[in-house]
Motif scaffolding. Structure first.
Motif, PDB file in Angstrom:
ATOM      1  N   MET A   1      61.405  83.822 -36.524  1.00  0.00           N
ATOM      2  CA  MET A   1      62.473  82.784 -36.919  1.00  0.00           C
ATOM      3  C   MET A   1      62.776  81.488 -36.233  1.00  0.00           C
ATOM      4  O   MET A   1      63.338  81.861 -35.443  1.00  0.00           O
ATOM      5  CB  MET A   1      63.439  82.836 -38.340  1.00  0.00           C
ATOM      6  N   ASN A   2      62.276  79.804 -35.778  1.00  0.00           N
ATOM      7  CA  ASN A   2      63.028  78.760 -35.792  1.00  0.00           C
ATOM      8  C   ASN A   2      63.968  78.045 -36.315  1.00  0.00           C
ATOM      9  O   ASN A   2      63.743  78.332 -37.610  1.00  0.00           O
ATOM     10  CB  ASN A   2      62.089  78.196 -34.848  1.00  0.00           C
ATOM     11  N   GLN A   3      64.721  77.122 -35.786  1.00  0.00           N
ATOM     12  CA  GLN A   3      65.679  75.756 -36.361  1.00  0.00           C
ATOM     13  C   GLN A   3      64.807  75.268 -37.759  1.00  0.00           C
ATOM     14  O   GLN A   3      65.347  75.268 -38.181  1.00  0.00           O
ATOM     15  CB  GLN A   3      65.873  75.275 -35.122  1.00  0.00           C
ATOM     16  N   THR A   4      63.623  74.450 -37.131  1.00  0.00           N
ATOM     17  CA  THR A   4      62.918  74.198 -38.521  1.00  0.00           C
ATOM     18  C   THR A   4      62.895  75.115 -39.376  1.00  0.00           C
ATOM     19  O   THR A   4      63.096  74.923 -40.694  1.00  0.00           O
ATOM     20  CB  THR A   4      61.144  73.971 -37.529  1.00  0.00           C
ATOM     21  N   GLU A   6      64.315  77.453 -40.550  1.00  0.00           N
ATOM     22  CA  GLU A   6      65.813  77.924 -41.037  1.00  0.00           C
ATOM     23  C   GLU A   6      66.509  76.560 -41.814  1.00  0.00           C
ATOM     24  O   GLU A   6      67.362  76.933 -43.224  1.00  0.00           O
ATOM     25  CB  GLU A   6      66.625  78.439 -39.644  1.00  0.00           C
ATOM     26  N   SER A   7      66.295  75.655 -40.885  1.00  0.00           N
ATOM     27  CA  SER A   7      66.556  74.319 -42.560  1.00  0.00           C
ATOM     28  C   SER A   7      65.689  74.137 -42.901  1.00  0.00           C
ATOM     29  O   SER A   7      66.488  73.870 -44.189  1.00  0.00           O
ATOM     30  CB  SER A   7      65.833  72.872 -41.270  1.00  0.00           C
ATOM     31  N   LEU A   8      64.557  74.483 -43.656  1.00  0.00           N
ATOM     32  CA  LEU A   8      64.011  74.020 -44.877  1.00  0.00           C
ATOM     33  C   LEU A   8      64.011  75.329 -45.459  1.00  0.00           C
ATOM     34  O   LEU A   8      64.256  75.134 -46.817  1.00  0.00           O
ATOM     35  CB  LEU A   8      62.445  74.415 -44.124  1.00  0.00           C
ATOM     36  N   LEU A   9      64.552  76.596 -45.459  1.00  0.00           N
ATOM     37  CA  LEU A   9      64.838  78.310 -46.470  1.00  0.00           C
ATOM     38  C   LEU A   9      66.311  77.619 -46.314  1.00  0.00           C
ATOM     39  O   LEU A   9      66.528  78.271 -47.675  1.00  0.00           O
ATOM     40  CB  LEU A   9      64.707  79.309 -45.669  1.00  0.00           C
ATOM     41  N   SER A  10      67.102  77.190 -46.085  1.00  0.00           N
ATOM     42  CA  SER A  10      68.582  76.931 -46.239  1.00  0.00           C
ATOM     43  C   SER A  10      68.748  75.330 -47.455  1.00  0.00           C
ATOM     44  O   SER A  10      69.914  74.939 -47.273  1.00  0.00           O
ATOM     45  CB  SER A  10      69.369  76.830 -45.660  1.00  0.00           C
ATOM     46  N   HIS A  11      67.879  74.589 -47.903  1.00  0.00           N
ATOM     47  CA  HIS A  11      67.555  73.400 -48.645  1.00  0.00           C
ATOM     48  C   HIS A  11      68.270  73.750 -49.760  1.00  0.00           C
ATOM     49  O   HIS A  11      68.226  74.293 -50.590  1.00  0.00           O
ATOM     50  CB  HIS A  11      66.135  72.573 -48.933  1.00  0.00           C
ATOM     51  N   ARG A  12      69.682  72.407 -49.972  1.00  0.00           N
ATOM     52  CA  ARG A  12      70.131  72.521 -51.045  1.00  0.00           C
ATOM     53  C   ARG A  12      70.451  71.008 -51.847  1.00  0.00           C
ATOM     54  O   ARG A  12      70.132  70.337 -50.793  1.00  0.00           O
ATOM     55  CB  ARG A  12      71.968  73.153 -50.943  1.00  0.00           C
ATOM     56  N   SER A  13      70.086  70.594 -53.086  1.00  0.00           N
ATOM     57  CA  SER A  13      70.279  69.160 -53.457  1.00  0.00           C
ATOM     58  C   SER A  13      72.126  69.345 -53.165  1.00  0.00           C
ATOM     59  O   SER A  13      73.256  69.890 -53.621  1.00  0.00           O
ATOM     60  CB  SER A  13      70.380  69.423 -54.508  1.00  0.00           C
ATOM     61  N   ILE A  14      72.716  67.943 -52.271  1.00  0.00           N
ATOM     62  CA  ILE A  14      74.053  67.587 -52.059  1.00  0.00           C
ATOM     63  C   ILE A  14      74.647  66.430 -52.894  1.00  0.00           C
ATOM     64  O   ILE A  14      73.483  65.558 -52.437  1.00  0.00           O
ATOM     65  CB  ILE A  14      74.377  67.232 -50.828  1.00  0.00           C
ATOM     66  N   ALA A 117      64.090  66.148 -44.563  1.00  0.00           N
ATOM     67  CA  ALA A 117      63.818  67.338 -43.752  1.00  0.00           C
ATOM     68  C   ALA A 117      64.656  67.131 -42.139  1.00  0.00           C
ATOM     69  O   ALA A 117      65.166  68.196 -42.170  1.00  0.00           O
ATOM     70  CB  ALA A 117      62.308  68.443 -43.956  1.00  0.00           C
ATOM     71  N   ALA A 118      63.543  65.848 -42.342  1.00  0.00           N
ATOM     72  CA  ALA A 118      64.436  65.529 -41.289  1.00  0.00           C
ATOM     73  C   ALA A 118      66.028  65.208 -40.994  1.00  0.00           C
ATOM     74  O   ALA A 118      67.221  65.344 -39.923  1.00  0.00           O
ATOM     75  CB  ALA A 118      63.981  63.761 -39.947  1.00  0.00           C
ATOM     76  N   ALA A 119      66.425  64.491 -41.886  1.00  0.00           N
ATOM     77  CA  ALA A 119      67.853  64.825 -42.072  1.00  0.00           C
ATOM     78  C   ALA A 119      68.694  66.038 -42.330  1.00  0.00           C
ATOM     79  O   ALA A 119      69.734  66.423 -41.602  1.00  0.00           O
ATOM     80  CB  ALA A 119      68.812  63.671 -43.278  1.00  0.00           C
ATOM     81  N   GLU A 120      68.116  66.437 -42.959  1.00  0.00           N
ATOM     82  CA  GLU A 120      68.760  67.846 -42.903  1.00  0.00           C
ATOM     83  C   GLU A 120      69.007  69.155 -41.830  1.00  0.00           C
ATOM     84  O   GLU A 120      70.391  69.871 -41.789  1.00  0.00           O
ATOM     85  CB  GLU A 120      68.099  69.146 -43.743  1.00  0.00           C
ATOM     86  N   SER A 121      67.638  68.757 -40.585  1.00  0.00           N
ATOM     87  CA  SER A 121      68.161  69.231 -39.143  1.00  0.00           C
ATOM     88  C   SER A 121      69.464  68.742 -38.688  1.00  0.00           C
ATOM     89  O   SER A 121      69.613  68.521 -37.311  1.00  0.00           O
ATOM     90  CB  SER A 121      66.795  68.990 -38.798  1.00  0.00           C
ATOM     91  N   LEU A 122      69.412  67.418 -38.871  1.00  0.00           N
ATOM     92  CA  LEU A 122      70.743  66.394 -38.163  1.00  0.00           C
ATOM     93  C   LEU A 122      71.550  66.838 -38.448  1.00  0.00           C
ATOM     94  O   LEU A 122      72.925  66.246 -38.225  1.00  0.00           O
ATOM     95  CB  LEU A 122      70.200  65.236 -38.118  1.00  0.00           C
ATOM     96  N   GLY A 123      71.469  67.747 -39.909  1.00  0.00           N
ATOM     97  CA  GLY A 123      73.865  68.377 -40.571  1.00  0.00           C
ATOM     98  C   GLY A 123      73.660  67.466 -40.961  1.00  0.00           C
ATOM     99  O   GLY A 123      74.444  67.504 -41.810  1.00  0.00           O
ATOM    100  N   PRO A 168      67.856  79.645 -55.931  1.00  0.00           N
ATOM    101  CA  PRO A 168      66.643  80.820 -55.900  1.00  0.00           C
ATOM    102  C   PRO A 168      65.454  80.214 -56.317  1.00  0.00           C
ATOM    103  O   PRO A 168      65.307  80.152 -57.775  1.00  0.00           O
ATOM    104  CB  PRO A 168      67.231  81.874 -56.874  1.00  0.00           C
ATOM    105  N   ARG A 169      64.249  80.356 -55.965  1.00  0.00           N
ATOM    106  CA  ARG A 169      62.911  79.640 -56.350  1.00  0.00           C
ATOM    107  C   ARG A 169      62.346  81.213 -56.670  1.00  0.00           C
ATOM    108  O   ARG A 169      62.286  82.282 -56.486  1.00  0.00           O
ATOM    109  CB  ARG A 169      62.619  79.171 -54.937  1.00  0.00           C
ATOM    110  N   LEU A 170      60.993  80.495 -56.961  1.00  0.00           N
ATOM    111  CA  LEU A 170      60.367  81.396 -58.262  1.00  0.00           C
ATOM    112  C   LEU A 170      59.854  82.725 -57.041  1.00  0.00           C
ATOM    113  O   LEU A 170      59.617  81.971 -55.778  1.00  0.00           O
ATOM    114  CB  LEU A 170      58.797  80.692 -58.643  1.00  0.00           C
ATOM    115  N   PRO A 171      59.624  83.155 -57.483  1.00  0.00           N
ATOM    116  CA  PRO A 171      59.197  85.075 -56.226  1.00  0.00           C
ATOM    117  C   PRO A 171      58.006  84.277 -55.376  1.00  0.00           C
ATOM    118  O   PRO A 171      57.270  83.817 -56.557  1.00  0.00           O
ATOM    119  CB  PRO A 171      59.447  85.714 -56.742  1.00  0.00           C
ATOM    120  N   SER A 172      56.995  85.149 -54.849  1.00  0.00           N
ATOM    121  CA  SER A 172      55.779  85.040 -53.998  1.00  0.00           C
ATOM    122  C   SER A 172      54.863  84.734 -54.718  1.00  0.00           C
ATOM    123  O   SER A 172      53.607  84.223 -55.197  1.00  0.00           O
ATOM    124  CB  SER A 172      55.900  85.424 -52.832  1.00  0.00           C
TER     125      SER A 172
END
Length: 240
Positions: A1-4, A6-14, A117-123, A168-172
């Protein structure tokens, strides 16, 4: 797991932002990442309108169905499929094909996802605004979109003032198919429905209890935006 990842998997609509602006450097990097996205046949048929005028922001929030964060976010972008630029190069370009509509929508979505994705990587955080398609003609007029340019969706960006759970997204097993398409396993769907029901119950303090199947049944029970085909044709898209 890397930062990219982790950032993608933690996406939430703000949808709630504080008053802190996005710096010019951050905005430029975000838009550079958008421009770096894949594009079909190097057509580059995406344009982005950065909306800074507060009255236009207010009207766009209204056109989108009364979504106040359109006006409140630090930045608001409207992503467009754009073949007008190509007409300026080749005035007799063959346009209006359904495939070009798909290309415009896909290219725009890829670019916007790069930006988020870029914006979320910047916090930062953000939310897409598909509600702009509730009033595509008004949006087009307000932003001065010419023929062969259509608004696809908006994107709010800013510094988050909320920390919602990851939805939660659809299971794989329901999302990934191997070699051939496979029908859903009803037990897996039932488990996911219960997960979504619990998610909504927790998020709303018990005011909403709805499974994913309930949501889909309601959403696909009628035609959404029945005016869209006529609008696309009026702007030179999907005419043949």
């Amino acid at each position: 797991m890397n930062q990219t990842i982790e950032s993608l998997l933690s996406h939430r609509s703000i949808r709630k932002f504080n008053n802190q602006p996005i710096s010019d450097e951050q905005r430029n990097v975000i838009l550079d990442c958008a421009r770096a996205a894949s594009t079909s046949s190097f057509i580059q048929c995406t344009s982005v309108i950065r909306v800074v005028d507060q009255e236009k922001r207010r009207l766009l929030a209204e056109y989108a169905g009364g979504q106040p964060y359109v006006a409140e976010a630090a930045e608001f972008f409207v992503w467009c499929a754009d073949f007008n630029r190509h007409l300026q190069i080749k005035p007799d370009a063959k346009l209006g094909f359904a495939e070009q509509t798909l290309i415009g929508a896909i290219d725009g979505a890829l670019a916007a996802q790069n930006a988020l994705a870029a914006a979320e990587s910047l916090g930062l955080g953000g939310v897409y605004i598909g509600g702009l398609r509730n009033n595509p003609e008004k949006v087009s007029e307000l932003l001065g979109l010419p023929m062969n340019v259509i608004p696809l969706f908006g994107l709010c960006l800013g510094h988050p003032a909320q920390n919602p759970e990851v939805k939660p997204r659809l299971p794989s097993s329901l999302y990934v198919h191997e070699d051939t398409y496979q029908l859903m396993d009803v037990d897996t769907l039932a488990t996911y429905d219960q997960t979504i029901r619990e998610y909504y119950r927790t998020r709303t303090g018990g005011n909403k209890e709805m499974s994913w199947s309930d949501q889909i049944s309601g959403t696909l029970n009628k035609e959404a935006r029945p005016f869209m085909k006529a609008f696309l044709e009026s702007k030179g898209f999907s005419t043949r």
